[in-house]
Design a protein around this motif. Structure first.
Motif, PDB file in Angstrom:
ATOM      1  N   THR A  56      28.964  42.655  10.828  1.00 47.16           N
ATOM      2  CA  THR A  56      27.740  41.908  11.091  1.00 47.16           C
ATOM      3  C   THR A  56      27.962  40.865  12.174  1.00 47.16           C
ATOM      4  OG1 THR A  56      27.052  42.225   8.809  1.00 47.16           O
ATOM      5  CG2 THR A  56      25.938  40.503  10.031  1.00 47.16           C
ATOM      6  N   GLY A  57      29.110  40.225  12.163  1.00 45.43           N
ATOM      7  CA  GLY A  57      29.411  39.213  13.165  1.00 45.43           C
ATOM      8  C   GLY A  57      29.439  39.766  14.574  1.00 45.43           C
ATOM      9  N   LEU A  58      29.791  41.033  14.707  1.00 47.30           N
ATOM     10  CA  LEU A  58      29.854  41.640  16.035  1.00 47.30           C
ATOM     11  C   LEU A  58      28.475  41.842  16.645  1.00 47.30           C
ATOM     12  CD1 LEU A  58      32.647  44.303  15.505  1.00 47.30           C
ATOM     13  CD2 LEU A  58      32.803  42.157  16.772  1.00 47.30           C
TER      14      LEU A  58
ATOM     15  N   LEU B  81      35.301  40.928  26.512  1.00 53.93           N
ATOM     16  CA  LEU B  81      36.324  41.851  26.041  1.00 53.93           C
ATOM     17  C   LEU B  81      36.825  42.731  27.173  1.00 53.93           C
ATOM     18  CD1 LEU B  81      34.725  43.052  22.685  1.00 53.93           C
ATOM     19  CD2 LEU B  81      36.513  41.330  22.989  1.00 53.93           C
TER      20      LEU B  81
ATOM     21  N   ASP C   1      26.125  39.743  16.785  1.00 55.95           N
ATOM     22  CA  ASP C   1      25.733  38.514  17.465  1.00 55.95           C
ATOM     23  C   ASP C   1      26.745  38.080  18.523  1.00 55.95           C
ATOM     24  OD1 ASP C   1      23.465  38.324  15.841  1.00 55.95           O
ATOM     25  OD2 ASP C   1      24.590  37.274  14.281  1.00 55.95           O
ATOM     26  N   ARG C   2      27.876  38.753  18.574  1.00 54.40           N
ATOM     27  CA  ARG C   2      28.959  38.348  19.467  1.00 54.40           C
ATOM     28  C   ARG C   2      28.732  38.873  20.886  1.00 54.40           C
ATOM     29  NH1 ARG C   2      35.272  40.070  18.659  1.00 54.40           N
ATOM     30  NH2 ARG C   2      36.003  39.250  20.643  1.00 54.40           N
ATOM     31  N   ASP C   3      29.065  38.061  21.871  1.00 53.81           N
ATOM     32  CA  ASP C   3      29.022  38.493  23.268  1.00 53.81           C
ATOM     33  C   ASP C   3      30.251  39.355  23.518  1.00 53.81           C
ATOM     34  OD1 ASP C   3      28.704  38.821  25.980  1.00 53.81           O
ATOM     35  OD2 ASP C   3      29.224  36.750  26.489  1.00 53.81           O
ATOM     36  N   LEU C   4      30.040  40.617  23.841  1.00 57.28           N
ATOM     37  CA  LEU C   4      31.143  41.549  24.060  1.00 57.28           C
ATOM     38  C   LEU C   4      31.613  41.571  25.517  1.00 57.28           C
ATOM     39  CD1 LEU C   4      29.851  44.538  21.886  1.00 57.28           C
ATOM     40  CD2 LEU C   4      31.307  42.614  21.195  1.00 57.28           C
ATOM     41  N   THR C   5      30.893  40.889  26.385  1.00 57.55           N
ATOM     42  CA  THR C   5      31.220  40.892  27.813  1.00 57.55           C
ATOM     43  C   THR C   5      32.651  40.439  28.108  1.00 57.55           C
ATOM     44  OG1 THR C   5      28.896  40.444  28.281  1.00 57.55           O
ATOM     45  CG2 THR C   5      30.437  40.088  30.079  1.00 57.55           C
TER      46      THR C   5
ATOM     47  N   ASP D  36      39.879  46.718  24.788  1.00 59.54           N
ATOM     48  CA  ASP D  36      39.326  46.183  23.542  1.00 59.54           C
ATOM     49  C   ASP D  36      38.050  46.926  23.146  1.00 59.54           C
ATOM     50  OD1 ASP D  36      41.341  44.290  23.273  1.00 59.54           O
ATOM     51  OD2 ASP D  36      40.174  42.695  24.239  1.00 59.54           O
TER      52      ASP D  36
END
Length: 55
Positions: free
Chosen positions: A2-4, A12, A6-10, A16
């Motif tokens: 769930t946390g992912l 990474l 909302d996380r900015d993946l840019t 990753d």
């Protein structure tokens, strides 16, 4: 997981992101296997009101 959402993946790295996709695919396969086992268990037990398996 769930946390992912909302996380900015840019930030990474490409490695990753690929690792996360692989892990997600592994979890999806495991979820399908578990779903099948649970439907079999529900059927074997004749649990009333349990959701029917989609075909």
């Amino acid at each position: 997981m769930t946390g992912l959402l909302d996380r900015d993946l840019t930030p990474l790295s490409d490695d990753d992101v690929v690792a996360m996709v692989r892990e997600l695919e592994q979890h999806k396969r495991m979820a399908v296997a578990l779903e099948h086992r649970l439907y079999v268990e529900v059927s074997d037990r004749s649990i009333p009101g349990a959701p029917a398996r989609e075909r």
